[in-house]
Design an enzyme around this catalytic site. Structure first.
Site, short mmCIF file in Angstrom:
data_model
loop_
_atom_site.label_atom_id
_atom_site.label_comp_id
_atom_site.label_asym_id
_atom_site.label_seq_id
_atom_site.Cartn_x
_atom_site.Cartn_y
_atom_site.Cartn_z
N ASP A 1 -8.60 8.76 3.02
CA ASP A 1 -10.02 8.69 3.35
C ASP A 1 -10.76 8.02 2.20
OD1 ASP A 1 -9.72 10.24 5.88
OD2 ASP A 1 -9.18 11.85 4.51
N HIS B 1 -2.95 -0.78 -1.44
CA HIS B 1 -2.31 -0.17 -0.27
C HIS B 1 -0.99 -0.88 0.01
CE1 HIS B 1 -5.07 -3.31 1.23
NE2 HIS B 1 -4.05 -3.61 2.03
N SER C 1 -4.90 6.73 21.35
CA SER C 1 -4.62 5.80 22.44
C SER C 1 -4.52 4.37 21.92
CB SER C 1 -5.72 5.91 23.49
OG SER C 1 -5.56 4.92 24.47
N CYS D 1 -0.51 9.59 3.06
CA CYS D 1 -1.83 9.72 2.44
C CYS D 1 -1.58 9.55 0.94
CB CYS D 1 -2.49 11.05 2.81
SG CYS D 1 -1.51 12.51 2.41
N GLN E 1 1.30 15.32 1.48
CA GLN E 1 1.51 16.76 1.57
C GLN E 1 0.69 17.39 2.67
OE1 GLN E 1 0.67 18.23 -2.37
NE2 GLN E 1 2.68 17.63 -3.13
N ARG F 1 -2.59 15.44 4.69
CA ARG F 1 -3.16 14.53 5.69
C ARG F 1 -2.11 13.67 6.39
NH1 ARG F 1 -7.32 11.64 1.89
NH2 ARG F 1 -5.50 11.95 0.56
#
Length: 159
Positions: A40, A47, A69, A87, A91, A93
């Protein structure tokens, strides 16, 4: 129709496994895969290359049905029947988002009359990256073949 998946179907994979998948462009079984980053506000400092960013709250808020969906639709379009959630530490999320996705897959197999969709879902593999992005960036943060937008200064004090 009985549930296809349970929590036991979530497999953990290690950094070197995901690294090899990324470098070869497919899993060890030769199938396409998708990394799902559910961080978040901590989605900073880089990343995993080609990962899809979907904040974990999108898996549990009023938009979750649409999120799930759309994710399944995208995976089917790309033939990606292996997904790797993570995440920061994988552990909470990451595993809980993976479990929500599995529950959604169970709902779809019960509700769908589309044999192609059911077959695709029944062959899905849902994984969680052990150690999450925190561990990943320690190993591969500075490797542009594996990590995008890496900001070394963000990580100088750890995570």
């Amino acid at each position: 129709m009985p549930s296809v998946f349970s929590v036991a179907d979530i497999k953990y994979i290690l950094d070197p496994t995901l690294k090899s998948w990324i470098l070869q462009g497919h899993t060890n079984l030769g199938t396409p895969f998708q990394v799902i980053d559910v961080r978040d506000s901590d989605y900073v400092g880089g990343h995993i290359i080609n990962s899809l960013h979907i904040e974990s709250n999108k898996f549990k808020n009023e938009e979750s049905a649409e999120t799930l969906s759309n994710l399944l639709k995208k995976l089917r379009e790309n033939g990606q029947n292996t997904v790797v959630f993570h995440c920061m530490l994988s552990q909470q999320r990451g595993p809980s988002s993976a479990m929500r996705f599995l529950r959604y897959l169970n709902e779809r197999t019960s509700a769908s009359n589309d044999q192609d969709e059911i077959s695709f879902i029944e062959n899905m593999k849902v994984c969680v990256l052990r150690g999450g992005f925190g561990k990943w960036q320690q190993e591969y943060g500075e490797d542009p073949q594996l990590t995008e937008n890496y900001a070394k200064d963000v990580w100088k004090y750890g995570y």
